[in-house]
Design a protein around this motif. Structure first.
Motif, mmCIF file in Angstrom:
data_model
loop_
_atom_site.group_PDB
_atom_site.id
_atom_site.type_symbol
_atom_site.label_atom_id
_atom_site.label_comp_id
_atom_site.label_asym_id
_atom_site.label_seq_id
_atom_site.Cartn_x
_atom_site.Cartn_y
_atom_site.Cartn_z
ATOM 1 N N LYS A 95 -6.523 13.772 4.618
ATOM 2 C CA LYS A 95 -6.246 14.719 3.642
ATOM 3 C C LYS A 95 -6.642 14.045 2.039
ATOM 4 C CE LYS A 95 -2.910 17.554 5.901
ATOM 5 N NZ LYS A 95 -1.597 17.582 6.457
ATOM 6 N N MET A 96 -6.805 12.570 2.405
ATOM 7 C CA MET A 96 -7.048 12.161 0.943
ATOM 8 C C MET A 96 -8.443 12.294 0.440
ATOM 9 S SD MET A 96 -5.437 8.366 1.962
ATOM 10 C CE MET A 96 -5.010 7.895 0.510
ATOM 11 N N SER A 97 -8.560 12.280 -0.787
ATOM 12 C CA SER A 97 -10.091 12.360 -1.255
ATOM 13 C C SER A 97 -10.947 11.114 -1.149
ATOM 14 C CB SER A 97 -10.233 12.953 -2.773
ATOM 15 O OG SER A 97 -9.820 11.577 -3.436
ATOM 16 N N ALA A 98 -12.124 11.058 -1.115
ATOM 17 C CA ALA A 98 -12.947 9.910 -0.893
ATOM 18 C C ALA A 98 -12.455 8.784 -1.569
ATOM 19 C CB ALA A 98 -14.315 10.166 -0.900
ATOM 20 N N ASN A 99 -12.360 9.227 -3.129
ATOM 21 C CA ASN A 99 -11.928 8.247 -4.023
ATOM 22 C C ASN A 99 -10.385 7.681 -3.747
ATOM 23 O OD1 ASN A 99 -12.554 6.898 -6.566
ATOM 24 N ND2 ASN A 99 -11.372 8.663 -7.787
ATOM 25 N N ASP A 100 -9.434 8.451 -3.320
ATOM 26 C CA ASP A 100 -8.218 7.794 -3.157
ATOM 27 C C ASP A 100 -8.182 6.953 -1.787
ATOM 28 O OD1 ASP A 100 -7.285 9.272 -4.958
ATOM 29 O OD2 ASP A 100 -6.367 10.958 -3.912
ATOM 30 N N ARG A 101 -9.026 7.267 -0.843
ATOM 31 C CA ARG A 101 -9.275 6.528 0.359
ATOM 32 C C ARG A 101 -9.884 5.125 -0.009
ATOM 33 N NH1 ARG A 101 -10.740 11.024 3.730
ATOM 34 N NH2 ARG A 101 -12.895 10.518 3.408
ATOM 35 N N THR A 102 -10.729 5.131 -0.848
ATOM 36 C CA THR A 102 -11.353 3.726 -1.646
ATOM 37 C C THR A 102 -10.246 2.758 -2.063
ATOM 38 O OG1 THR A 102 -13.394 4.942 -1.740
ATOM 39 C CG2 THR A 102 -13.239 2.662 -2.524
ATOM 40 N N GLU A 103 -9.571 3.541 -2.888
ATOM 41 C CA GLU A 103 -8.354 2.914 -3.577
ATOM 42 C C GLU A 103 -7.328 2.392 -2.441
ATOM 43 O OE1 GLU A 103 -7.747 2.145 -6.802
ATOM 44 O OE2 GLU A 103 -9.734 2.896 -7.159
ATOM 45 N N PHE A 104 -7.216 3.138 -1.535
ATOM 46 C CA PHE A 104 -6.198 2.888 -0.660
ATOM 47 C C PHE A 104 -6.465 1.718 0.323
ATOM 48 C CE2 PHE A 104 -3.935 3.287 3.432
ATOM 49 C CZ PHE A 104 -2.462 3.291 2.772
ATOM 50 N N TYR A 105 -7.865 1.699 0.823
ATOM 51 C CA TYR A 105 -8.457 0.389 1.291
ATOM 52 C C TYR A 105 -8.532 -0.906 0.550
ATOM 53 C CZ TYR A 105 -10.647 3.814 4.410
ATOM 54 O OH TYR A 105 -11.267 5.021 5.203
ATOM 55 N N ASN A 106 -8.572 -0.710 -0.600
ATOM 56 C CA ASN A 106 -8.531 -1.762 -1.501
ATOM 57 C C ASN A 106 -7.019 -2.280 -1.281
ATOM 58 O OD1 ASN A 106 -11.060 -2.206 -2.534
ATOM 59 N ND2 ASN A 106 -10.559 -0.718 -4.176
ATOM 60 N N ARG A 107 -6.015 -1.568 -1.436
ATOM 61 C CA ARG A 107 -4.703 -2.186 -1.278
ATOM 62 C C ARG A 107 -4.402 -2.612 0.010
ATOM 63 N NH1 ARG A 107 -1.517 2.736 -3.201
ATOM 64 N NH2 ARG A 107 -3.472 3.888 -3.437
ATOM 65 N N LEU A 108 -4.895 -1.780 1.309
ATOM 66 C CA LEU A 108 -4.847 -2.447 2.373
ATOM 67 C C LEU A 108 -5.388 -4.035 2.530
ATOM 68 C CD1 LEU A 108 -5.725 0.448 5.030
ATOM 69 C CD2 LEU A 108 -3.577 -0.809 4.440
ATOM 70 N N PRO B 160 0.728 -1.309 0.006
ATOM 71 C CA PRO B 160 -0.074 -0.044 0.239
ATOM 72 C C PRO B 160 0.836 1.315 -0.081
ATOM 73 C CG PRO B 160 -0.492 -1.567 1.813
ATOM 74 C CD PRO B 160 0.759 -2.025 1.394
ATOM 75 N N PHE B 161 1.515 1.593 -0.900
ATOM 76 C CA PHE B 161 2.284 2.729 -1.269
ATOM 77 C C PHE B 161 0.995 3.832 -1.597
ATOM 78 C CE2 PHE B 161 6.254 0.245 -1.922
ATOM 79 C CZ PHE B 161 6.997 0.909 -1.088
ATOM 80 N N SER B 162 1.371 5.071 -0.974
ATOM 81 C CA SER B 162 0.388 5.945 -1.711
ATOM 82 C C SER B 162 0.793 6.155 -3.276
ATOM 83 C CB SER B 162 0.489 7.384 -0.717
ATOM 84 O OG SER B 162 1.980 7.705 -0.831
ATOM 85 N N GLN B 163 -0.255 6.673 -3.735
ATOM 86 C CA GLN B 163 -0.014 6.820 -5.194
ATOM 87 C C GLN B 163 0.050 8.446 -5.612
ATOM 88 O OE1 GLN B 163 -0.726 4.753 -8.218
ATOM 89 N NE2 GLN B 163 -0.359 6.782 -9.208
ATOM 90 N N ILE B 164 1.004 8.761 -6.224
ATOM 91 C CA ILE B 164 0.847 10.410 -6.678
ATOM 92 C C ILE B 164 1.065 10.393 -8.035
ATOM 93 C CG2 ILE B 164 1.868 11.298 -4.318
ATOM 94 C CD1 ILE B 164 4.600 11.437 -5.729
ATOM 95 N N GLY B 165 0.579 11.783 -8.634
ATOM 96 C CA GLY B 165 0.558 11.964 -9.866
ATOM 97 C C GLY B 165 -0.842 11.496 -10.655
ATOM 98 N N PHE B 166 -0.767 11.633 -11.942
ATOM 99 C CA PHE B 166 -2.116 11.351 -12.689
ATOM 100 C C PHE B 166 -2.203 9.573 -12.605
ATOM 101 C CE2 PHE B 166 -4.694 10.952 -16.739
ATOM 102 C CZ PHE B 166 -5.638 11.763 -16.255
ATOM 103 N N GLY B 167 -1.292 9.019 -12.603
ATOM 104 C CA GLY B 167 -1.482 7.510 -12.513
ATOM 105 C C GLY B 167 -1.642 7.082 -13.898
#
Ligand code: HEC
Ligand code: HEC
Length: 414
Positions: free
Chosen positions: A361-374, A290-297
């Motif tokens: 500080k994460m957007s709801a979208n980013d948090r959802t993605e992050f939970y998936n990785r977690l 679960p590395f944080s994602q930066i940039g457009f991706g």
């Protein structure tokens, strides 16, 4: 001191010190065995050597902007020794970029939404999965790539080298003027290869040197000759060398106490060698950390599905190729999107994924993605490992024993 006391003291010092030294010897033996069990081999066993003339012209091609459609970007714009053969940036900046390192951010240019990968060991014996998502893969003995059944070579390094010159934003300018090339199909790629081969044929220095090194008439030079030369350069110049750690394992040289501790954590409690194993410290497989994602991706709007983009297999979502670890101390920033500037934090994130993100500080979208990785991470052996800052620093010191220099540093373009 009475003589009896002296004698006791003497015995005590012998027994105390011999215990310490045999304990140290034991720890060293454990680390040596663990490294061998995890597949470390002498550096020379990974080598595939090549002809000097081909390596030398390969380096010239690598440093030349001639391989970019608009003559503005060289392989060396993003793969420089001063950044451990990467570019020192979170996401690479390709066409229309200027300078090296942070200067490329200041000057602007087209962004490639991934962190540049370095070259150490690439194309050596058994190194056959390329790029963060393994889009060039020879691990089954049958090459899989975007070229389908028209792969330019059975050698995965040579196939991989065919990709940067046809990637929009990397070496082909992302502009309306290049519209006919925007399709990124095998046909348009072949058109670009023919054009680049013709350019090199006409170049007085590169054309004759390449023809000579490949033993072909200059007029019949093809892009495959270019790719063979660059592959020879990458293979030889960045081959694995005997590092401090190899010397420790194979020649009984010493490590510092901190390096030794870090090595034992790496192969022991940290469980790092479950994935970072083999001659290159990579299992060449895909995992979600679960590395944080930066940039457009790669998938846009801050999302990169990694291996899923290649296989479209749901179980591959968020997974990336385990990065090899030679010279990792030099290749900051870390992860597929370059989101982590420090090596110690890159290690820490594996066992404490919230270390580097602030969910507030994460957007709801980013948090959802992050939970998936977690969720994916929680079923790995890393979940539940606790490590102190001092232990993480020891692992970083251990990883620095995998550092070495290339034979011939790539020249800075610009
Ligand atoms: C704009 C910067 C940029 C330029 C220019 C560039 N690269 Fe890269 N390179 C990258 C990035 C970013 C990656 C990782 C991309 C990915 O995995 O999706 C990469 C990955 C690679 C890899 C895969 C390494 C691995 O570990 O699997 C190879 C091989 C490579 N590049 C060769 C080249 C060659 C050869 C050239 C010149 C023809 C070149 N690159 C030009 C940025 C660049
Ligand atoms: C489950 C497999 C797995 C385990 C176990 C593992 N790693 Fe990783 N490691 C990865 C993957 C996959 C990445 C890349 C993830 C990404 O970029 O999204 C990575 C990235 C890294 C990086 C960043 C490299 C770079 O070039 O950006 C370092 C450093 C690293 N790992 C060290 C370690 C250490 C030290 C341990 C033990 C504490 C460890 N890893 C355990 C799979 C693993």
């Amino acid at each position: 001191m009475k003589s009896v006391t002296k004698l006791l003291f003497f015995f005590f010092s012998i027994s105390c010190c011999s215990t310490v030294s045999s304990a140290e010897g034991l720890r060293e033996a454990v680390l040596r065995d663990a490294a061998l069990d995890a597949g470390l081999v002498p550096a020379r066993d990974t080598h595939i050597l090549s002809d000097d003339a081909l390596v030398s012209v390969g380096q010239k091609l690598f440093e030349s902007r001639i391989l970019s459609f608009n003559n503005d970007t060289a392989c060396a714009s993003c793969h420089l020794d001063q950044f451990g053969s990467a570019d020192g940036l979170p996401n690479s900046i390709g066409t229309e970029g200027e300078g090296v390192g942070a200067m490329r951010i200041v000057n602007g240019g087209d962004i490639v939404p991934r962190n540049a990968l370095p070259f150490w060991g690439r194309g050596g014996v058994g190194f056959d999965v390329f790029f963060w998502d393994g889009k060039v893969d020879n691990s089954t003995g049958k090459i899989v790539s975007q070229f389908g059944d028209q792969a330019p070579s059975k050698d995965p390094l040579i196939a991989a080298i065919h990709l940067p010159p046809v990637e929009i934003g990397e070496m082909v300018i992302d502009s309306r003027g290049n519209d006919p090339l925007q399709s990124e199909t095998v046909e348009t790629a072949n058109e670009i290869y023919d054009m680049l081969a013709e350019r090199i044929e006409k170049d007085p220095e590169l054309g004759s040197a390449l023809a000579l090194a490949r033993s072909v008439p200059r007029t019949s030079l093809k892009f495959i000759d270019v790719a063979e030369a660059i592959a020879a350069f990458v293979r030889v110049n960045f081959r694995v060398k005997s590092t401090k750690f190899h010397d420790f394992v194979f020649d009984r040289q010493q490590l510092s106490a901190e390096e030794l501790e870090g090595g034992l954590l790496f192969y022991g409690r940290g469980g790092c060698s479950a994935c970072h194993n083999g001659p290159y410290f990579s299992d060449m497989k895909f995992h979600a950390i679960p590395f944080s994602q930066i940039g457009f991706g790669k998938n846009g709007f801050g999302v990169d599905y990694g291996r899923f983009n290649v296989t479209l297999d749901e179980s591959d979502r968020h997974a990336f190729r385990t990065p090899p670890l030679y010279n990792v101390a030099k290749t900051a920033p870390y992860s597929h999107s370059g989101s982590v500037p420090l090596l110690t934090d890159a290690i820490g994130v594996h066992v404490d994924p919230l270390l580097y993100v602030d969910p507030q500080k994460m957007s709801a979208n980013d948090r959802t993605e992050f939970y998936n990785r977690l969720r994916l991470w929680s079923s790995t052996s890393l979940n539940g490992v606790v490590m102190t800052e001092r232990e993480i620093a020891a692992i970083a010191a251990f990883l620095d024993t995998l550092s070495y220099d290339s034979d011939s540093p790539v020249k800075v373009v610009d």
